[in-house]
Design an enzyme around this catalytic site. Structure first.
Site, PDB file in Angstrom:
ATOM      1  N   SER A 121     -10.514  -0.457   3.339  1.00 25.96           N
ATOM      2  CA  SER A 121      -9.764  -0.637   4.593  1.00 25.96           C
ATOM      3  C   SER A 121      -9.303   0.729   5.104  1.00 25.96           C
ATOM      4  CB  SER A 121      -8.530  -1.507   4.364  1.00 25.96           C
ATOM      5  OG  SER A 121      -8.892  -2.763   3.880  1.00 25.96           O
ATOM      6  N   GLU A 156      -4.630   3.697   6.382  1.00 24.41           N
ATOM      7  CA  GLU A 156      -4.351   3.404   4.976  1.00 24.41           C
ATOM      8  C   GLU A 156      -4.969   4.518   4.123  1.00 24.41           C
ATOM      9  OE1 GLU A 156      -4.947   1.426   1.120  1.00 24.41           O
ATOM     10  OE2 GLU A 156      -6.589   1.226   2.526  1.00 24.41           O
ATOM     11  N   ARG A 215       0.837  -1.226   0.000  1.00 24.44           N
ATOM     12  CA  ARG A 215       0.000   0.000   0.000  1.00 24.44           C
ATOM     13  C   ARG A 215       0.863   1.263   0.000  1.00 24.44           C
ATOM     14  NH1 ARG A 215      -3.033  -3.560  -0.729  1.00 24.44           N
ATOM     15  NH2 ARG A 215      -5.196  -3.738  -0.027  1.00 24.44           N
TER      16      ARG A 215
END
Ligand code: EPU
Length: 359
Positions: free
Chosen positions: A246, A349, A174
């Protein structure tokens, strides 16, 4: 390009625009100026406009990974460049280029329908093609870094167009160079993917393998359908319940810390970690943030109109009318209790804008 006269606002740039339909959390935040850049020319004009006015710049893709914590005092540019083309095909390998404003899921569907394989596991991820390399989107055993060949960017300072190879993008979990060293300095114009004519089905993610266990010789279309079904059953549709997927990353911890935690929490799952070069880490493991959040008792809990999604506690949702501050307050409470219980710091995130939200 002729210089912009001070005080002049190009017709495609709007003033004081509500961004609630431009971010999947559905947060009501306003942009002092907003435009959708449908061409390179419009993008260049928008950049010149913010330079003349000395305003900050925020570039948005699909708005599916941002938490707008306040009104934006500068120019918000939503990338709307469109186009998909096959650049080359050789020995069963295709180079396919997609412009940054293409919808990610639409692009995945287009590739599958045309027999360009490799992206099926990444079906139904909200957002745009241009945002995909920025956070190295990943799901069900595949990350976009596995398929990116190169990324074309515009340098915000010089206005030059540059090409970055996959290695120069410094992809990680990520993460990429666009979130680090080059943050705010490059704008993604298009992404070229290396895809395949021959199906290469990836069933390494156990939930996916399980979903397809009854299918003999699963094909890319089966993987696509299964991924869509799993995602729809676990993740809320942003059109129905505002969310940004998320909210936290799955934390990577030292193996020794994991083993210590196992003494108290015998059921704590773990996943292998691969470094930037794709090597398996022997010193660290990844643990599911969803598990930590559930154990900390947050499933279904809320703070005002912001809530922890019942089916997947890694997802925070807007029950309708939530403010960014309610989401931030909920996120901070979750982070504090996970840290207290497990001594693990969760890292968001989702990109908070501005980075340090006001309390
Ligand atoms: N889990 C629980 N309770 C739950 C749900 C999950 O304990 O209610 C635990 C279980 O141990 C489960 C594990 O969490 O095995 C993993 O759950 P899941 O397969 O749903 O995946 P995730 O780790 O929560 C990650 C990505 C998702 C991606 C899925 C599938 C991150 C931050 N998230 O979620 O990506 O779709 O894997 O590959 O890595 C996103 O980035 O926005 C996103 C949705």
């Amino acid at each position: 390009m002729a210089g912009l006269v001070a005080g002049f606002v190009p017709a495609f740039i709007q003033e004081n625009v509500d961004l609630s339909s431009r971010n999947t959390f559905g947060i009501h935040a306003r942009a002092r100026y907003f435009c959708a850049a449908r061409s390179l020319q419009e993008l260049r004009v928008a950049l010149q406009f913010r330079r003349v006015r000395q305003l900050p710049l925020l570039v948005l893709g699909g708005g599916s990974n941002v938490l707008l914590c306040a009104d934006y005092p500068g120019v918000v540019v939503q990338m709307a460049l469109l186009g998909i083309e096959v650049l080359a095909e050789r020995d069963g390998e295709l180079l396919v280029r997609a412009a940054s404003g293409e919808s990610w899921h639409g692009f995945v569907q287009h590739c599958l329908q045309n027999g360009y394989f490799g992206l099926e596991n990444l079906a139904l991820i909200p957002g745009s093609v241009g945002a995909a390399p920025i956070q190295n989107i990943g799901a069900y055993g595949v990350e976009v870094r596995d398929l990116v060949s190169e990324v074309t960017v515009l340098d915000v300072g010089s206005g030059e167009i540059e090409t970055l190879t996959a290695a120069q993008c410094e992809f990680d979990y990520r993460d990429s160079v666009f979130k680090g060293r080059l943050r705010g300095r490059k704008i993604v114009l298009d992404v070229t993917f290396r895809l395949h004519r021959q199906p290469r089905v990836n069933l390494s993610y156990s939930a996916l393998a399980q979903a397809l266990s009854e299918v003999t010789d699963p094909q890319p279309g089966d993987v696509f359908a299964a991924v869509c079904a799993i995602r729809s059953s676990k993740l809320p549709d942003p059109a129905v319940l505002g969310n940004a997927g998320s909210f936290f990353k799955n934390p990577v911890i030292a193996k020794a810390s994991y083993e210590k935690l196992l003494q108290t929490y015998a059921g704590l799952p773990s996943y292998p970690v691969h470094d930037r070069a794709g090597q398996l880490s022997t010193a660290t493991v990844k643990v599911p943030a969803a598990w930590l959040i559930e154990q900390a008792g947050w499933k279904g809990k809320s703070c005002g109109r912001a809530a922890v999604y019942q089916q997947q506690p890694l997802v925070l949702v807007n029950l309708g009318g939530a403010t960014a501050l309610e989401l931030v307050a909920l996120a901070r409470q979750i982070m504090a209790s996970v840290e207290r219980l497990f001594d693990i710091r969760l890292e968001p995130e989702v990109q908070w804008i501005p980075t340090e939200p006001l309390d």
